[in-house]
Enzyme design. Structure first.
Site, PDB file in Angstrom:
ATOM      1  N   TYR A  17      12.325   2.075  12.329  1.00  0.00           N
ATOM      2  CA  TYR A  17      13.235   1.400  11.394  1.00  0.00           C
ATOM      3  C   TYR A  17      14.694   1.622  11.762  1.00  0.00           C
ATOM      4  CZ  TYR A  17       9.496  -0.105   8.377  1.00  0.00           C
ATOM      5  OH  TYR A  17       8.392  -0.740   7.889  1.00  0.00           O
ATOM      6  N   TYR A 144       4.793  -2.538  -0.750  1.00  0.00           N
ATOM      7  CA  TYR A 144       4.751  -2.068   0.641  1.00  0.00           C
ATOM      8  C   TYR A 144       3.518  -1.199   0.801  1.00  0.00           C
ATOM      9  CZ  TYR A 144       5.717   0.408   4.930  1.00  0.00           C
ATOM     10  OH  TYR A 144       5.601   0.932   6.199  1.00  0.00           O
ATOM     11  N   ASP A 238      -3.129   2.293  -4.227  1.00  0.00           N
ATOM     12  CA  ASP A 238      -2.460   2.890  -3.071  1.00  0.00           C
ATOM     13  C   ASP A 238      -1.565   4.022  -3.587  1.00  0.00           C
ATOM     14  OD1 ASP A 238      -0.850   3.626  -0.995  1.00  0.00           O
ATOM     15  OD2 ASP A 238      -0.236   1.592  -0.434  1.00  0.00           O
ATOM     16  N   LYS A 267       0.962  10.629   2.946  1.00  0.00           N
ATOM     17  CA  LYS A 267       2.241  11.309   2.706  1.00  0.00           C
ATOM     18  C   LYS A 267       2.143  12.778   2.256  1.00  0.00           C
ATOM     19  CE  LYS A 267       5.274   7.493   2.895  1.00  0.00           C
ATOM     20  NZ  LYS A 267       5.044   6.140   2.377  1.00  0.00           N
TER      21      LYS A 267
HETATM   22  C1  LIG Z   1       4.481   4.975   3.204  1.00  0.00           C
HETATM   23  C2  LIG Z   1       3.472   4.148   2.512  1.00  0.00           C
HETATM   24  C3  LIG Z   1       2.395   3.589   3.211  1.00  0.00           C
HETATM   25  C4  LIG Z   1       2.247   3.719   4.700  1.00  0.00           C
HETATM   26  O1  LIG Z   1       2.055   5.029   5.080  1.00  0.00           O
HETATM   27  P1  LIG Z   1       2.391   5.469   6.599  1.00  0.00           P
HETATM   28  O2  LIG Z   1       1.868   6.850   6.691  1.00  0.00           O
HETATM   29  O3  LIG Z   1       3.876   5.380   6.733  1.00  0.00           O
HETATM   30  O4  LIG Z   1       1.672   4.516   7.494  1.00  0.00           O
HETATM   31  C5  LIG Z   1       1.456   2.886   2.481  1.00  0.00           C
HETATM   32  N1  LIG Z   1       1.571   2.737   1.160  1.00  0.00           N
HETATM   33  C6  LIG Z   1       2.580   3.261   0.456  1.00  0.00           C
HETATM   34  C7  LIG Z   1       2.631   3.070  -1.023  1.00  0.00           C
HETATM   35  C8  LIG Z   1       3.584   3.974   1.112  1.00  0.00           C
HETATM   36  O5  LIG Z   1       4.603   4.473   0.418  1.00  0.00           O
END
Ligand SMILES: *Cc1c(COP(=O)(O)O)cnc(C)c1O
Length: 428
Positions: A17, A144, A238, A267
């Site tokens: 990015y 996202y 998610d 994360k």
């Molecule tokens: C960061 C994120 C992703 C992607 O995770 P990466 O480990 O960066 O591939 C997917 N969903 C959400 C809600 C995120 O914040």
């Protein structure tokens, strides 16, 4: 070889990015401790974004370091097809205990995007395995879900995805049910669900992170999930960003009465120590893959699936997440955020202040706002000059700190937000 890390980096590395032609040189970091990053030039930065939202317990946590180094000397990796190991077994057992009771199985990958890809594949193949033609996904506007192609397809179309547009599959986008929009969004959902081909509904629960920490209430999400449940539509939460305490409870799911079919995590799962992705599912979903027919298996896997070091890091992180005082500490940060939000809310230069648990987002009053607004770079630099790492999303500045952050450190971060407010009031 006495050039700085920053100089050597620029000869060989390509950063995520980042417009490499115009971006300032990267800051070389030599050490981290708690909420603080130490740079090679002797400067210190409070990591107020938990290094892209992963570092929930602070840097170089001694307990995680100890557990990981033990695991390194025991078993660093073993193929996860046909084999298993203690860290993966224990992690799945302990994780499932913390999740909604309907979650029954754990599938491991390496990051958030792949955790989402796997959830999508599971949802689509769930229908395919039963010979039912359902393949349309409903996603939230502005969402996202990651940078791989499936994850991009269910994310907001933007400048990030434009070069790949023709390769992204079509989804139905539902507006975010932000306060005041609940009834309209519920009506739209009911209308969408009359279609016979809806396979799944995927969402970031309660907070859309990359969209600019856009927040909505658990009550309306429960209602959306209940509508999907009535129609048998697969529900995918998610929790890559919201998981492991971020929203003030261990999981965003803990605010809900409905439970998702599939959940995605990454994360915070290892406390920012190792890359690890997790997709969990219900027994019903898992059972749709069981057959004498081998083609009904889930054909997905990564070389590092369930890496024991990553699982050990996640176990050490869970040692810190499971005790009751984990929640009390989240309350401490939430209360500090709420008190500061109250101070900031009605001041000039502030459009909106939003908060959910340990996430504080401040939307600054400016003219036209996009991710590439030059103000964004000014705000970013202003924070760094004051020893704080913040990564504004356009005119939205958010604080998403490691849970070990002290009140004094929070006050320093809030001080920077005040300075940002003053900067935009001058600029307007
Ligand atoms: C960061 C994120 C992703 C992607 O995770 P990466 O480990 O960066 O591939 C997917 N969903 C959400 C809600 C995120 O914040």
């Amino acid at each position: 070889m006495n050039n700085s890390l920053s100089e050597r980096d620029q000869l060989v590395n390509w950063h995520p990015y980042t417009q490499m032609q115009t971006a300032p040189p990267p800051i070389g970091i030599v050490r981290g401790e708690g909420a603080v990053l130490f740079a090679e030039d002797g400067r210190e930065y409070i990591d107020a974004v938990s290094s892209w939202w992963v570092n929930i317990h602070g840097h170089a946590h001694p307990h995680i370091a100890e557990r990981v180094s033990q695991q390194l000397r025991t078993l660093e990796h073993v193929i996860f097809a046909g084999f298993t190991h203690a860290p993966a077994v224990e992690l799945s057992e302990r994780l499932l205990k913390l999740l909604p009771a309907n979650q029954a199985k754990v599938f491991y990958t390496d990051n958030g995007s792949t955790a989402v890809e796997v959830a999508l594949k599971m949802a689509l193949q769930y229908w395919h395995n039963q010979g039912i033609p359902k393949s349309k996904i409903i996603a939230l506007e502005g969402s996202y879900h990651g940078d791989t192609f499936g994850a991009m397809s269910i994310s907001e179309r933007s400048v990030f995805t434009r070069p790949f547009q023709q390769y992204l599959f079509d989804v139905e986008f539902l507006p975010v049910p932000v306060p005041g929009q609940e009834e309209a969004v519920l009506a739209k959902m009911e209308e969408l669900l009359t279609r016979p081909d809806i396979a799944a509904f995927v969402f970031e629960p309660l907070v859309l992170g990359t969209a600019g920490m856009v927040m909505y209430e658990p009550e309306v999400l429960d209602k959306l999930m209940a509508l999907c449940r009535q129609k048998g539509v697969i529900i995918i939460a998610d929790e890559v960003m919201t998981g492991f305490g971020r929203t003030g409870k261990r999981f965003a799911a803990d605010y809900l009465t409905q439970a998702p079919d599939l959940m995605c995590f990454s994360k915070g799962i290892t406390g920012g120590t190792m890359a690890l992705g997790v997709t969990t599912c219900t027994h019903q979903l898992y059972a749709s893959f069981l057959s004498e027919d081998k083609t009904k298996a889930l054909f997905h896997g990564h070389s590092y699936t369930a890496n024991p070091i990553a699982c050990a890091a996640a176990l050490a992180s869970l040692d810190l997440v499971e005790p009751e005082d984990f929640l009390q500490n989240l309350d401490r940060i939430s209360a500090a955020h709420a008190a500061f939000a109250l101070v900031l809310k009605n001041k000039p230069g502030i459009k909106e202040v939003r908060q959910r648990g340990t996430i504080l987002a401040v939307e600054l009053e400016v003219g036209a706002t996009t991710y590439f607004h030059s103000l964004r770079d000014q705000l970013y630099q202003l924070a760094l000059e004051n020893g704080v790492l913040l990564r504004p999303l356009g005119n939205i500045v958010y604080v998403l700190p490691p849970y070990c952050i002290t009140q004094a450190q929070l006050n320093q971060v809030y001080g920077v937000l005040e300075q940002m407010r003053e900067l935009v009031t001058k600029a307007v």
